[in-house]
Motif scaffolding. Structure first.
Motif, PDB file in Angstrom:
ATOM      1  N   PRO A   1       0.798  -1.232   0.000  1.00 32.03           N
ATOM      2  CA  PRO A   1       0.000   0.000   0.000  1.00 32.03           C
ATOM      3  C   PRO A   1       0.828   1.279   0.000  1.00 32.03           C
ATOM      4  N   PHE A   2       2.115   1.172   0.396  1.00 33.01           N
ATOM      5  CA  PHE A   2       2.936   2.372   0.482  1.00 33.01           C
ATOM      6  C   PHE A   2       3.735   2.616  -0.796  1.00 33.01           C
ATOM      7  N   PHE A   3       3.576   1.731  -1.793  1.00 36.35           N
ATOM      8  CA  PHE A   3       4.266   1.921  -3.056  1.00 36.35           C
ATOM      9  C   PHE A   3       3.667   3.069  -3.853  1.00 36.35           C
TER      10      PHE A   3
ATOM     11  N   VAL B   1      -4.933  -1.568  -8.939  1.00 43.84           N
ATOM     12  CA  VAL B   1      -5.631  -2.832  -8.760  1.00 43.84           C
ATOM     13  C   VAL B   1      -4.559  -3.880  -8.454  1.00 43.84           C
ATOM     14  N   ALA B   2      -4.861  -4.774  -7.532  1.00 44.29           N
ATOM     15  CA  ALA B   2      -3.893  -5.783  -7.109  1.00 44.29           C
ATOM     16  C   ALA B   2      -4.390  -7.173  -7.449  1.00 44.29           C
ATOM     17  N   LEU B   3      -3.494  -8.011  -7.951  1.00 39.77           N
ATOM     18  CA  LEU B   3      -3.815  -9.418  -8.190  1.00 39.77           C
ATOM     19  C   LEU B   3      -3.507 -10.197  -6.923  1.00 39.77           C
ATOM     20  N   LEU B   4      -4.534 -10.874  -6.383  1.00 36.05           N
ATOM     21  CA  LEU B   4      -4.374 -11.670  -5.172  1.00 36.05           C
ATOM     22  C   LEU B   4      -4.878 -13.085  -5.415  1.00 36.05           C
ATOM     23  N   SER B   5      -4.304 -14.019  -4.690  1.00 26.80           N
ATOM     24  CA  SER B   5      -4.690 -15.416  -4.829  1.00 26.80           C
ATOM     25  C   SER B   5      -6.156 -15.623  -4.461  1.00 26.80           C
ATOM     26  N   LYS B   6      -6.732 -16.727  -4.956  1.00 31.29           N
ATOM     27  CA  LYS B   6      -8.124 -17.041  -4.654  1.00 31.29           C
ATOM     28  C   LYS B   6      -8.276 -17.877  -3.393  1.00 31.29           C
ATOM     29  N   ASN B   7      -7.164 -18.319  -2.788  1.00 30.25           N
ATOM     30  CA  ASN B   7      -7.302 -19.210  -1.638  1.00 30.25           C
ATOM     31  C   ASN B   7      -7.751 -18.452  -0.396  1.00 30.25           C
TER      32      ASN B   7
ATOM     33  N   PHE C   1      -7.162   0.050   2.055  1.00 29.87           N
ATOM     34  CA  PHE C   1      -6.208   1.073   1.640  1.00 29.87           C
ATOM     35  C   PHE C   1      -6.620   1.745   0.325  1.00 29.87           C
ATOM     36  N   GLY C   2      -7.787   1.380  -0.201  1.00 33.80           N
ATOM     37  CA  GLY C   2      -8.273   2.015  -1.408  1.00 33.80           C
ATOM     38  C   GLY C   2      -7.775   1.405  -2.695  1.00 33.80           C
ATOM     39  N   ILE C   3      -7.325   0.151  -2.632  1.00 24.46           N
ATOM     40  CA  ILE C   3      -6.821  -0.542  -3.819  1.00 24.46           C
ATOM     41  C   ILE C   3      -7.818  -1.629  -4.207  1.00 24.46           C
ATOM     42  N   ASP C   4      -8.242  -1.641  -5.466  1.00 24.52           N
ATOM     43  CA  ASP C   4      -9.146  -2.681  -5.944  1.00 24.52           C
ATOM     44  C   ASP C   4      -8.411  -4.008  -6.058  1.00 24.52           C
ATOM     45  N   THR C   5      -9.170  -5.096  -6.157  1.00 20.07           N
ATOM     46  CA  THR C   5      -8.545  -6.413  -6.232  1.00 20.07           C
ATOM     47  C   THR C   5      -9.129  -7.231  -7.378  1.00 20.07           C
TER      48      THR C   5
ATOM     49  N   GLY D   1      -6.948   2.680 -17.057  1.00 22.56           N
ATOM     50  CA  GLY D   1      -6.100   3.660 -16.389  1.00 22.56           C
ATOM     51  C   GLY D   1      -5.616   3.295 -15.011  1.00 22.56           C
ATOM     52  N   SER D   2      -5.806   2.027 -14.599  1.00 21.66           N
ATOM     53  CA  SER D   2      -5.311   1.592 -13.288  1.00 21.66           C
ATOM     54  C   SER D   2      -3.922   0.983 -13.423  1.00 21.66           C
ATOM     55  N   ASN D   3      -3.071   1.272 -12.455  1.00 22.99           N
ATOM     56  CA  ASN D   3      -1.806   0.557 -12.340  1.00 22.99           C
ATOM     57  C   ASN D   3      -2.097  -0.802 -11.703  1.00 22.99           C
ATOM     58  N   ALA D   4      -1.289  -1.793 -12.041  1.00 20.25           N
ATOM     59  CA  ALA D   4      -1.491  -3.131 -11.505  1.00 20.25           C
ATOM     60  C   ALA D   4      -0.369  -3.493 -10.536  1.00 20.25           C
ATOM     61  N   PHE D   5      -0.747  -3.911  -9.328  1.00 16.80           N
ATOM     62  CA  PHE D   5       0.205  -4.504  -8.384  1.00 16.80           C
ATOM     63  C   PHE D   5       0.233  -6.001  -8.646  1.00 16.80           C
ATOM     64  N   MET D   6       1.417  -6.571  -8.780  1.00 21.69           N
ATOM     65  CA  MET D   6       1.499  -8.000  -9.040  1.00 21.69           C
ATOM     66  C   MET D   6       2.724  -8.586  -8.355  1.00 21.69           C
ATOM     67  N   ILE D   7       2.503  -9.601  -7.543  1.00 21.84           N
ATOM     68  CA  ILE D   7       3.629 -10.329  -6.947  1.00 21.84           C
ATOM     69  C   ILE D   7       4.217 -11.209  -8.041  1.00 21.84           C
TER      70      ILE D   7
END
Length: 273
Positions: A101-103, A111-117, A130-134, A165-171
């Motif tokens: 969230p601090f990046f 928008v962040a890609l998160l696992s489905k588990n 933190f206001g980030i979509d998933t 127009g969203s940046n993507a967070f991706m592990i």
């Protein structure tokens, strides 16, 4: 058998090592009560109440940690890189997700890609606070695995969000696989969106590293310095073949590792090697 023989046999059985005895310990099954206790504990820790409580505690802790940090001056260069390449794909390693969230600059969409588990439910709740979509799903190291576990649907959803127009967070590395080795998921997203991968890292000077976890999860601690590094953008051609994709995957791995070395040096007040 004489009394002496019986006594000798009993003594030998008592003195025998594990290799000489029947594998009674290995064959011994847990009691029904013990099994029910373990199942109940698992259900408790994965209940909606437990997950919600853990998420609230994690969110409060991260807000407190972020509030107590002093950002090193170089963080402004990271923000400038994000703005110059907006929208982009911000790629970082497992174990550093607590600082994700601090990046971001607060005025840019993410928008962040998160696992489905189930274990990712806490992360998803915190990220949204933190206001980030998933987007839920996962990608793999090999091309075929990108299509598993909802990976294809997740990449399509991310492509649409990036186009809006969203940046993507991706592990970048693969959960429970080889830590700190980028998979093809992040490279595939860059290819289908035409947007650059920004190799990134963040760390605090006061931190707790869980050495026994597969990804050496780093827990930030309050009252320290926070450093954020974003490397040179990496573009993936739309017509990239298998060889190019593999070369880009390796390039992303090296770039995120370089960002990690630099960010640790900045946070700890040392010179990067």
């Amino acid at each position: 058998m004489t009394e002496a023989d019986a006594s000798a046999a009993a003594t030998a059985a008592t003195a025998a090592g594990p290799e000489d005895r029947p594998e009674r310990a290995a064959r011994r099954k847990p009691s029904r009560l013990h099994t029910r206790f373990r199942q109940g504990r698992r259900r408790l820790f994965r209940s909606r109440f437990a997950l919600s409580t853990a998420a609230r505690l994690a969110y409060g802790w991260l807000r407190f940690v972020g509030w107590t940090q002093r950002r090193v001056p170089e963080c402004s260069a990271a923000e400038r890189r994000m703005r110059e390449n907006h929208p982009s794909i911000v790629a970082f390693w497992h174990g550093q997700h607590l600082l994700a969230p601090f990046f971001r600059p607060a005025d840019l969409r993410f928008v962040a890609l998160l696992s489905k588990n189930v274990d990712a439910e806490v992360n998803a709740w915190v990220v949204r606070k933190f206001g980030i979509d998933t987007v839920r799903g996962s990608g793999g190291r090999e091309q075929g695995r990108v299509l598993e576990k909802g990976g294809a649907r997740a990449l399509i959803a991310l492509r649409r969000r990036v186009a809006e127009g969203s940046n993507a967070f991706m592990i970048a590395d693969i959960s429970k696989a080889t830590a700190r080795e980028a998979g093809l998921g992040v490279v595939t997203l860059a290819r289908i969106t035409g947007r650059p991968i920004i190799p990134s890292a963040a760390v605090t000077s006061r931190r707790l590293v869980l050495a026994r976890t597969w990804d050496r999860t780093t827990i930030p601690l309050p009252f320290g310095r926070m450093a954020i590094v974003m490397g040179e953008p990496i573009f993936v051609p739309a017509d990239a073949d298998e060889a190019v994709m593999e070369a880009k995957r390796q390039e992303v791995t090296r770039a995120i590792e370089a960002a990690n070395r630099q960010v640790a040096a900045l946070a700890d007040g040392k010179r990067a090697r």
